[in-house]
Design a protein around this motif. Structure first.
Motif, mmCIF file in Angstrom:
data_model
loop_
_atom_site.group_PDB
_atom_site.id
_atom_site.type_symbol
_atom_site.label_atom_id
_atom_site.label_comp_id
_atom_site.label_asym_id
_atom_site.label_seq_id
_atom_site.Cartn_x
_atom_site.Cartn_y
_atom_site.Cartn_z
ATOM 1 N N PHE A 162 -0.783 7.119 -6.249
ATOM 2 C CA PHE A 162 -2.171 7.318 -6.659
ATOM 3 C C PHE A 162 -3.053 7.965 -5.599
ATOM 4 O O PHE A 162 -4.193 8.335 -5.892
ATOM 5 N N GLY A 163 -2.570 8.059 -4.375
ATOM 6 C CA GLY A 163 -3.430 8.565 -3.308
ATOM 7 C C GLY A 163 -4.408 7.493 -2.855
ATOM 8 O O GLY A 163 -4.140 6.301 -2.960
ATOM 9 N N LEU A 164 -5.571 7.934 -2.360
ATOM 10 C CA LEU A 164 -6.591 7.000 -1.894
ATOM 11 C C LEU A 164 -7.651 6.798 -2.977
ATOM 12 O O LEU A 164 -7.886 7.666 -3.792
ATOM 13 N N GLY A 165 -8.294 5.626 -2.965
ATOM 14 C CA GLY A 165 -9.380 5.398 -3.913
ATOM 15 C C GLY A 165 -9.330 4.028 -4.550
ATOM 16 O O GLY A 165 -8.660 3.113 -4.070
ATOM 17 N N LYS A 166 -10.043 3.901 -5.668
ATOM 18 C CA LYS A 166 -10.216 2.607 -6.318
ATOM 19 C C LYS A 166 -8.950 2.121 -7.010
ATOM 20 O O LYS A 166 -8.614 0.933 -6.944
ATOM 21 N N VAL A 167 -8.248 3.019 -7.698
ATOM 22 C CA VAL A 167 -7.085 2.608 -8.484
ATOM 23 C C VAL A 167 -5.990 1.997 -7.608
ATOM 24 O O VAL A 167 -5.499 0.900 -7.908
ATOM 25 N N LEU A 208 0.809 -1.210 0.000
ATOM 26 C CA LEU A 208 0.000 0.000 0.000
ATOM 27 C C LEU A 208 0.846 1.264 0.000
ATOM 28 O O LEU A 208 0.387 2.311 -0.462
ATOM 29 N N ILE A 209 2.070 1.195 0.519
ATOM 30 C CA ILE A 209 2.879 2.398 0.691
ATOM 31 C C ILE A 209 3.212 3.050 -0.653
ATOM 32 O O ILE A 209 2.856 4.215 -0.895
ATOM 33 N N PRO A 210 3.912 2.352 -1.584
ATOM 34 C CA PRO A 210 4.222 3.025 -2.861
ATOM 35 C C PRO A 210 2.985 3.315 -3.691
ATOM 36 O O PRO A 210 2.922 4.327 -4.400
#
Length: 295
Positions: A158-163, A151-153
């Protein structure tokens, strides 16, 4: 011996400098190319949003009938079909239908991505021992790395969200797809390949007409494992804003809501069992069909 006493401090200083250098370079990379990379995933994100809206906004009896119909077509087993129908009805009755549809949409899209990426890589591994020796350590790393580390990179880019959720799930779930595709092709009987050569088949014809059809049961086992791992990643992906059954579980942990956590956890288990039984039954049918043709 004084240098031995100074060595830990020197190592810590060098390590700190190295970490700062790598972190700074990665941050610069995300600022420069993050938007361009994210835009490349827009078609997949749009498809996921479309599938979510289709499953959520369509009348639930139609969606229920379609899902149960797919289970029956894959399994051709009445018990599995009735069990799936009962499980989905209970999920809807307990008010978890929308979150379940979001989770099914996410798992479906991620599994499709894993298949599209995993099968070609598995074919490359099966055709070259050198490529296999390169990819195997990467797969080992992907399977042993704690899921939170993915999740870190991804979040930094991309930030937060679906992608970022999709990318994290695919990275976590794709290794079985690659490994079992490679294994299935390598296990094809050499006598069958020699017969194909005797008939003048090209390399592409052998792959599409002989190796892939005979390896299909093993590849389906890879699809099964990919789906199971994608579902296992749902709760973790909820940490970065992926909606579905994972978010109520996280809320239950944060607020100590036992009933909410257990109910949504059982819903995830029910979906996993439905996918597992349907894909396993389909794989067994393919195995029998392959044995008949091979025989």
């Amino acid at each position: 011996m004084e240098w031995l006493q100074e060595f830990p401090a020197m190592s810590r200083d060098n390590l700190r400098v190295m970490r700062q250098t790598i972190d700074g370079a990665f941050k610069d990379f995300t600022r420069a190319y993050g938007d361009a990379i994210e835009s490349a995933f827009d078609p997949i994100k749009d498809f996921l949003i479309f599938l979510e809206h289709l499953l959520i906004n369509s009348p639930w009896p139609i969606i229920l009938a379609v899902l149960v119909g797919i289970v029956y077509l894959m399994s051709r087993n009445t018990k599995i079909t009735i069990g799936s129908l009962v499980a989905l009805c209970v999920i809807g009755y307990l008010g978890m239908w929308e979150d379940t549809m979001r989770t099914i949409a996410m798992v479906t899209v991620c599994t499709m991505m894993a298949i599209v990426l995993g099968i070609p890589l598995g074919i490359l591994m099966a055709r070259s021992d050198r490529i296999q020796s390169i990819i195997n350590p990467v797969l080992d790393l992907m399977q042993t790395m704690p899921s939170f580390v993915y999740l870190i990179p991804v979040v930094m880019i991309f930030g937060l969200g679906k992608v970022p959720g999709m990318i994290a799930v695919v990275i976590y779930a794709i290794p079985p797809m690659i490994r079992l595709t490679n294994l299935g092709i390598r296990l094809v009987d050499t006598d069958v390949l020699e017969a194909a050569d005797a008939f003048g088949s090209s390399s592409w014809q052998k792959l599409t007409n002989v190796q892939l059809p005979l390896a299909l049961p093993t590849i389906m086992a890879g699809v099964n494992q990919t789906i199971m791992m994608a579902l296992a990643m749902v709760v973790v992906a909820a940490l970065i804003g992926v909606k579905g059954l994972g978010q109520p579980v996280l809320n239950a942990i944060a607020n100590q809501y036992l009933t909410m956590g257990v109910m949504n956890g059982l819903a995830i288990v029910a979906i996993a069992i439905i996918f597992d039984r349907a894909t396993q039954a389909y794989g067994k049918r393919l195995q029998k069909h392959s044995e008949v043709i091979h025989g």
